[in-house]
Design a protein around this motif. Sequence first.
Motif, mmCIF file in Angstrom:
data_model
loop_
_atom_site.group_PDB
_atom_site.id
_atom_site.type_symbol
_atom_site.label_atom_id
_atom_site.label_comp_id
_atom_site.label_asym_id
_atom_site.label_seq_id
_atom_site.Cartn_x
_atom_site.Cartn_y
_atom_site.Cartn_z
ATOM 1 N N PHE A 406 0.829 -1.210 0.000
ATOM 2 C CA PHE A 406 0.000 0.000 0.000
ATOM 3 C C PHE A 406 0.861 1.257 0.000
ATOM 4 C CE2 PHE A 406 -1.695 3.233 3.012
ATOM 5 C CZ PHE A 406 -2.695 3.755 2.216
ATOM 6 N N PHE A 407 1.849 1.300 0.883
ATOM 7 C CA PHE A 407 2.692 2.492 0.960
ATOM 8 C C PHE A 407 3.594 2.620 -0.268
ATOM 9 C CE2 PHE A 407 1.397 2.488 5.384
ATOM 10 C CZ PHE A 407 1.240 3.843 5.625
ATOM 11 N N ARG A 408 3.985 1.489 -0.870
ATOM 12 C CA ARG A 408 4.747 1.567 -2.112
ATOM 13 C C ARG A 408 3.879 2.142 -3.233
ATOM 14 N NH1 ARG A 408 6.535 -3.965 -3.526
ATOM 15 N NH2 ARG A 408 4.458 -4.149 -4.389
ATOM 16 N N SER A 409 2.628 1.673 -3.313
ATOM 17 C CA SER A 409 1.707 2.213 -4.317
ATOM 18 C C SER A 409 1.383 3.676 -4.034
ATOM 19 C CB SER A 409 0.413 1.387 -4.346
ATOM 20 O OG SER A 409 0.672 0.049 -4.691
ATOM 21 N N LEU A 410 1.237 4.004 -2.743
ATOM 22 C CA LEU A 410 0.965 5.391 -2.371
ATOM 23 C C LEU A 410 2.117 6.287 -2.798
ATOM 24 C CD1 LEU A 410 -0.757 7.487 -0.871
ATOM 25 C CD2 LEU A 410 0.433 6.842 1.232
ATOM 26 N N GLY A 411 3.349 5.817 -2.580
ATOM 27 C CA GLY A 411 4.513 6.589 -3.023
ATOM 28 C C GLY A 411 4.518 6.757 -4.528
ATOM 29 N N GLY A 412 4.150 5.680 -5.258
ATOM 30 C CA GLY A 412 4.107 5.779 -6.705
ATOM 31 C C GLY A 412 3.056 6.755 -7.198
ATOM 32 N N ALA A 413 1.839 6.645 -6.636
ATOM 33 C CA ALA A 413 0.756 7.536 -7.072
ATOM 34 C C ALA A 413 1.064 8.986 -6.722
ATOM 35 C CB ALA A 413 -0.557 7.099 -6.421
ATOM 36 N N ALA A 414 1.498 9.216 -5.481
ATOM 37 C CA ALA A 414 1.827 10.586 -5.072
ATOM 38 C C ALA A 414 3.027 11.111 -5.845
ATOM 39 C CB ALA A 414 2.107 10.622 -3.564
ATOM 40 N N GLY A 415 4.003 10.223 -6.105
ATOM 41 C CA GLY A 415 5.185 10.645 -6.853
ATOM 42 C C GLY A 415 4.849 11.047 -8.266
ATOM 43 N N VAL A 416 4.023 10.233 -8.950
ATOM 44 C CA VAL A 416 3.621 10.565 -10.318
ATOM 45 C C VAL A 416 2.874 11.893 -10.341
ATOM 46 C CG1 VAL A 416 2.105 9.900 -12.219
ATOM 47 C CG2 VAL A 416 3.591 8.200 -11.165
ATOM 48 N N ALA A 417 1.968 12.085 -9.372
ATOM 49 C CA ALA A 417 1.170 13.314 -9.350
ATOM 50 C C ALA A 417 2.038 14.531 -9.033
ATOM 51 C CB ALA A 417 0.052 13.175 -8.319
ATOM 52 N N ALA A 418 2.851 14.431 -7.963
ATOM 53 C CA ALA A 418 3.641 15.589 -7.539
ATOM 54 C C ALA A 418 4.755 15.905 -8.534
ATOM 55 C CB ALA A 418 4.234 15.328 -6.157
ATOM 56 N N LEU A 419 5.476 14.859 -8.974
ATOM 57 C CA LEU A 419 6.544 15.101 -9.938
ATOM 58 C C LEU A 419 5.977 15.558 -11.278
ATOM 59 C CD1 LEU A 419 8.871 12.047 -9.153
ATOM 60 C CD2 LEU A 419 9.185 14.426 -8.462
ATOM 61 N N GLY A 420 4.789 15.051 -11.614
ATOM 62 C CA GLY A 420 4.145 15.509 -12.842
ATOM 63 C C GLY A 420 3.764 16.981 -12.771
ATOM 64 N N ALA A 421 3.290 17.422 -11.597
ATOM 65 C CA ALA A 421 2.960 18.841 -11.423
ATOM 66 C C ALA A 421 4.218 19.700 -11.533
ATOM 67 C CB ALA A 421 2.287 19.050 -10.061
ATOM 68 N N LEU A 422 5.321 19.220 -10.931
ATOM 69 C CA LEU A 422 6.590 19.944 -11.021
ATOM 70 C C LEU A 422 7.059 20.026 -12.473
ATOM 71 C CD1 LEU A 422 9.218 21.156 -9.785
ATOM 72 C CD2 LEU A 422 10.046 18.788 -9.545
#
Length: 621
Positions: A406-422
């Motif tokens: 769950f936390f690995r997927s959470l990191g992936g989803a949040a990472g894609v969203a946040a890094l994508g915004a950046l």
Amino acid sequence: MTTAAPARTSRRAVLIPLSGLLMALFVAILSSTIVSNALPRIIGELGGTQAQYTWVVTASLLAMTASTPIWGKLADLFSKKLLVQLAIGVFIVGSMLAGLSTSTPMLIGFRVLQGLGMGGLTALAQVVIAAIIPPRERGRYSGYLGAIMAVATVGGPLIGGVIVDTIGWRWCFYVTVPIAVVALVVLQRTLTVPTEKREVHIDYLGALLIAGGVSALLIWTSLGGKNFAWVSWASLAWLAVGIVALVLAVLVESRAKEPVIPLQLFRNRTVALATVAGLFVGVAMFGSSVFLSQFFQLARGASATEAGLLTLPMIAALFLASTVVGQLISRTGKWKVYLVGGGVSLVAGLLMQGLVMSADAPYWELAVAMALVGLGVGATQQNLVLAVQNQVALRDMGAASSTVAFFRSLGGAAGVAALGALLSSHVSAAITSGLTAVGIPASATSSSSGQIPNVATLPEPIRSVVENAYGDSVALMFLVAAPLALVALIAILFLREVPLRDTIDLEASAPAASETAEPASLVTGTVRDGKRPAVGAVLTLVDRTGHQLARATADDEGRYRLPVEDDVAPHLLIAQYRGTPHVEMLAGTVGAQRRDLRLGEELTGRHALDATTEAMSAVTR
């Protein structure tokens, strides 16, 4: 009372059902990344917007992340085989409907359904393996699992690019269905998983709060800076909803009879640190696959298929690290050295990507950086789960395994969203400033307003500006990801290595961790190596005839507990740690005893010789 050695699982009996699990997991993970190279054409044909472009990817990741711990908890309460079949069925239906979509909102909705099935398969694959294979043997099979996940994650864009360039984007969804159906048939015929019969209590409120809180935060991360300003009432509302829901979830979980995420798991140092490490490994795992493809297409002018081929160094390194490290762990029983090595490789690879990536960088430099990232993710992602599974009882295996996933997927989803915004904000600014510098108005291309350009159709001056903007922006994104990977490495360094046990359940190898009724008599105490707990030391109790009475493994604090029948007088206590036996003679009296051991303080004289002879004879029986 003699503890029988656990029977080793037949390799054939494991590999046949495992092949079904691997097929199901492959298509589930593949579906999250296969659309990366197809999205421009999908959105164009369905008439979608830039915001909807992001949500085609984020919707499935969000559903997968939010549902993972729920599937894991259900696996502790119901038939694991039935749940795996249900997850595959949900995934098949979602995939077929996604391929039939006639509008972008419809596609996003069906991607949510796909994500629910993906969450089940991601969590349940780990749980089923843990239920049929002891940790010492599990490293080999977890390596296969990690290789499949890695290849599906990073190879998705390549496969998607080939499909889009040949038979059309709808087959990005249809292609997974036949494989999933075959997996369903194989698992129905070959998979046998024990189900513990106990009273069922489902924490519906906790599940709802966890899913709602995570979803709100991921929506806030995905839409912030694009659909609304970071500092705005809409932004604060999404953030507040997410935080309040998760705080309430913690309160509910602390009181629930069968919590979705048992909070007591985090009292275990290994579970807590592995969860932190998994969170940040997820950022690197998903971020690299999604944005590398975009880099090669928009900064280097590659086609969808070429972009996938150019990421082969990462795919190969991921596959190699996952399989080889899994084999080594099974042979040696040691896992921390490989996790540390993987963490170092991941940090170095992300840092190198951030420093060398540009529109005109030599490809060999990019290949080395990608290979380092691949080695790092391959050596860490599955073995973090293995370290956790080695520390928890079978009754909590589903919740513990799914928590790390769950936390690995959470990191992936949040990472894609946040890094994508950046990436989006930096690209827009870079294109605007670049066009201004060469005397071209920013309105000359829609790229400056955040739309994804077709580089091949741009005139030369504008094309160079756009390619350089994407090259520099993706490099910045990886530089931001490198410190996050460093956090994962620090968490790994603080993990305490406990040798992998040879039994399915924790209680069978470590009675000290059992919470069942107290036995009539106990020999208890601690075992230390100098000033430090001898974590994982094997304690064996024998009687005067040399017969083994009980065996246990020292826990994280060096504590052990050995049950003895009322009418049996133990004679020798043998502690084996790092290959050297330590022998102590007991009083030979019936009843509870306490004996604290300090390794290195051996018996002397004839008693030592007699004790050691008896001990070695008992150990080899």
